[in-house]
Design a protein around this motif. Structure first.
Motif, PDB file in Angstrom:
ATOM      1  N   GLY A 141       0.793  -1.236   0.000  1.00 50.30           N
ATOM      2  CA  GLY A 141       0.000   0.000   0.000  1.00 50.30           C
ATOM      3  C   GLY A 141       0.824   1.283   0.000  1.00 50.30           C
ATOM      4  O   GLY A 141       0.271   2.368  -0.184  1.00 50.30           O
ATOM      5  N   GLN A 142       2.122   1.184   0.184  1.00 50.91           N
ATOM      6  CA  GLN A 142       2.954   2.400   0.171  1.00 50.91           C
ATOM      7  C   GLN A 142       2.980   3.004  -1.238  1.00 50.91           C
ATOM      8  O   GLN A 142       2.858   2.284  -2.224  1.00 50.91           O
ATOM      9  CB  GLN A 142       4.402   2.054   0.520  1.00 50.91           C
ATOM     10  N   LEU A 143       3.201   4.323  -1.297  1.00 48.14           N
ATOM     11  CA  LEU A 143       3.476   4.992  -2.570  1.00 48.14           C
ATOM     12  C   LEU A 143       4.976   5.281  -2.621  1.00 48.14           C
ATOM     13  O   LEU A 143       5.507   5.956  -1.722  1.00 48.14           O
ATOM     14  CB  LEU A 143       2.715   6.308  -2.632  1.00 48.14           C
ATOM     15  N   VAL A 144       5.620   4.782  -3.664  1.00 49.19           N
ATOM     16  CA  VAL A 144       7.084   4.889  -3.753  1.00 49.19           C
ATOM     17  C   VAL A 144       7.454   5.632  -5.039  1.00 49.19           C
ATOM     18  O   VAL A 144       6.852   5.395  -6.090  1.00 49.19           O
ATOM     19  CB  VAL A 144       7.719   3.473  -3.757  1.00 49.19           C
ATOM     20  N   LEU A 145       8.426   6.526  -4.945  1.00 47.35           N
ATOM     21  CA  LEU A 145       8.938   7.233  -6.126  1.00 47.35           C
ATOM     22  C   LEU A 145      10.386   6.810  -6.346  1.00 47.35           C
ATOM     23  O   LEU A 145      11.234   7.022  -5.473  1.00 47.35           O
ATOM     24  CB  LEU A 145       8.859   8.750  -5.883  1.00 47.35           C
ATOM     25  N   ASP A 146      10.646   6.181  -7.500  1.00 46.95           N
ATOM     26  CA  ASP A 146      12.005   5.738  -7.827  1.00 46.95           C
ATOM     27  C   ASP A 146      12.556   6.667  -8.910  1.00 46.95           C
ATOM     28  O   ASP A 146      12.199   6.560 -10.090  1.00 46.95           O
ATOM     29  CB  ASP A 146      11.956   4.273  -8.305  1.00 46.95           C
ATOM     30  N   LEU A 147      13.418   7.592  -8.497  1.00 48.90           N
ATOM     31  CA  LEU A 147      13.953   8.607  -9.420  1.00 48.90           C
ATOM     32  C   LEU A 147      15.190   8.069 -10.135  1.00 48.90           C
ATOM     33  O   LEU A 147      16.102   7.568  -9.477  1.00 48.90           O
ATOM     34  CB  LEU A 147      14.308   9.873  -8.637  1.00 48.90           C
ATOM     35  N   GLY A 148      15.220   8.179 -11.454  1.00 51.60           N
ATOM     36  CA  GLY A 148      16.353   7.613 -12.214  1.00 51.60           C
ATOM     37  C   GLY A 148      16.349   6.108 -12.039  1.00 51.60           C
ATOM     38  O   GLY A 148      17.356   5.505 -11.694  1.00 51.60           O
ATOM     39  N   CYS A 149      15.179   5.508 -12.320  1.00 49.86           N
ATOM     40  CA  CYS A 149      14.948   4.089 -11.978  1.00 49.86           C
ATOM     41  C   CYS A 149      15.823   3.132 -12.773  1.00 49.86           C
ATOM     42  O   CYS A 149      15.984   1.980 -12.394  1.00 49.86           O
ATOM     43  CB  CYS A 149      13.483   3.737 -12.193  1.00 49.86           C
ATOM     44  N   GLY A 150      16.379   3.593 -13.916  1.00 47.14           N
ATOM     45  CA  GLY A 150      17.209   2.702 -14.729  1.00 47.14           C
ATOM     46  C   GLY A 150      16.412   1.491 -15.181  1.00 47.14           C
ATOM     47  O   GLY A 150      15.279   1.607 -15.656  1.00 47.14           O
ATOM     48  N   THR A 151      16.985   0.300 -14.984  1.00 44.74           N
ATOM     49  CA  THR A 151      16.313  -0.927 -15.438  1.00 44.74           C
ATOM     50  C   THR A 151      15.301  -1.442 -14.415  1.00 44.74           C
ATOM     51  O   THR A 151      14.788  -2.544 -14.551  1.00 44.74           O
ATOM     52  CB  THR A 151      17.349  -2.031 -15.734  1.00 44.74           C
ATOM     53  N   GLY A 152      15.057  -0.645 -13.360  1.00 45.04           N
ATOM     54  CA  GLY A 152      13.912  -0.896 -12.485  1.00 45.04           C
ATOM     55  C   GLY A 152      14.104  -1.877 -11.345  1.00 45.04           C
ATOM     56  O   GLY A 152      13.120  -2.320 -10.746  1.00 45.04           O
ATOM     57  N   GLU A 153      15.360  -2.194 -10.989  1.00 44.32           N
ATOM     58  CA  GLU A 153      15.564  -3.182  -9.920  1.00 44.32           C
ATOM     59  C   GLU A 153      14.947  -2.738  -8.597  1.00 44.32           C
ATOM     60  O   GLU A 153      14.317  -3.523  -7.897  1.00 44.32           O
ATOM     61  CB  GLU A 153      17.070  -3.464  -9.743  1.00 44.32           C
ATOM     62  N   TRP A 154      15.122  -1.440  -8.242  1.00 44.80           N
ATOM     63  CA  TRP A 154      14.551  -0.952  -6.982  1.00 44.80           C
ATOM     64  C   TRP A 154      13.031  -0.929  -7.062  1.00 44.80           C
ATOM     65  O   TRP A 154      12.338  -1.284  -6.103  1.00 44.80           O
ATOM     66  CB  TRP A 154      15.081   0.453  -6.661  1.00 44.80           C
ATOM     67  N   SER A 155      12.496  -0.511  -8.204  1.00 45.23           N
ATOM     68  CA  SER A 155      11.038  -0.452  -8.373  1.00 45.23           C
ATOM     69  C   SER A 155      10.440  -1.845  -8.224  1.00 45.23           C
ATOM     70  O   SER A 155       9.402  -2.030  -7.577  1.00 45.23           O
ATOM     71  CB  SER A 155      10.681   0.091  -9.753  1.00 45.23           C
TER      72      SER A 155
END
Ligand SMILES: C[S@@+](CC[C@H](N)C(=O)[O-])C[C@H]1O[C@@H](n2cnc3c(N)ncnc32)[C@H](O)[C@@H]1O
Length: 219
Positions: free
Chosen positions: A43-57
């Motif tokens: 349920g959290q809202l997360v902002l991944d800035l400069g996500c690249g290939t998206g591993e953190w997302s």
């Protein structure tokens, strides 16, 4: 900074980027992400800035968070998008071709977590100075900023040697007209001035690499 060129090369061939990061950091990025898993919740809202290939997302989405993943590179976004399509939780990631310099379009106190991983060092000093207060602004009170990036080494003999080496290489690169990274020049007190409380501050790789988790003060 020597990793910058390697990184830039792999950002243009994103299919190789994840593997390259694994090699360059000796698997440390994956270790950092593993240890940060507990910061993400359903349920959290997360902002991944400069996500690249998206591993953190993908990590955040795998824990049930809803993610806005933004980057300026269509190639990196395309790679992140295909990875998200292959994961059952990928539908919780919304991708945007957007620069960090457009943060003023984000509403106040919107996100539970903001991630900046290896992106601020790709921005100029004035861009970093622009981004930091906005990161504080878009976070909800009590929200977390996960910051992973190059940082200038602390004082000491090793730091002096690294700085001399770096400055020499930089001199020649600038002379050749090549862009270089801008390691962050921050300390915990700078983040405290922005209204953060430091939860985790870890320097790695002879003090040149930072993994920080900062919590925005509850107002
Ligand atoms: C080294 S990669 C890091 C990717 C990812 N965050 C990670 O940890 O693997 C840097 C990313 O930042 C993106 N980038 C560079 N400058 C940016 C900016 N001003 N706004 C948004 N993204 C940017 C690049 O396109 C690239 O995908």
């Amino acid at each position: 900074m020597s990793t910058y060129f390697i990184m830039k090369f792999f950002e243009r061939t994103p299919i190789w980027y994840d593997r390259a990061i694994r090699w360059i950091t000796f698997g440390k990025m994956a270790d950092i992400r593993r240890s940060a898993r507990s910061y993400f919740h359903p349920g959290q809202l997360v902002l991944d800035l400069g996500c690249g290939t998206g591993e953190w997302s993908l990590l955040a989405a795998s824990q049930g968070a809803h993610v806005k993943a933004s980057d300026t590179s269509p190639l990196m976004l395309q790679r992140a998008y295909s990875k998200a399509c292959a994961a059952s939780y990928g539908k919780h990631i919304h991708f945007a071709e957007q620069s960090l310099m457009e943060l003023d379009n984000e509403p106040d106190k919107q996100y539970d977590v903001v991630i900046t991983s290896l992106v601020l060092s790709e921005c100029r000093k004035d861009e970093q100075a622009y981004a930091l207060p906005h990161i504080a602004r878009v976070l909800k009170p009590g929200g977390l900023w996960i910051l992973v990036d190059e940082i200038t080494p602390q004082d000491g003999v090793l730091a002096l040697c690294i700085r001399c080496f770096r400055n020499t290489v930089l001199f020649f690169l600038r002379w050749m007209g090549v862009a270089v990274t801008h390691p962050l020049r921050i300390c915990p007190a700078d983040l405290e001035k922005l209204g953060f409380r430091i939860k985790h501050w870890q320097r790695l790789n002879a003090g040149t690499f930072l993994f920080c988790v900062a919590q925005k003060e509850a107002q």
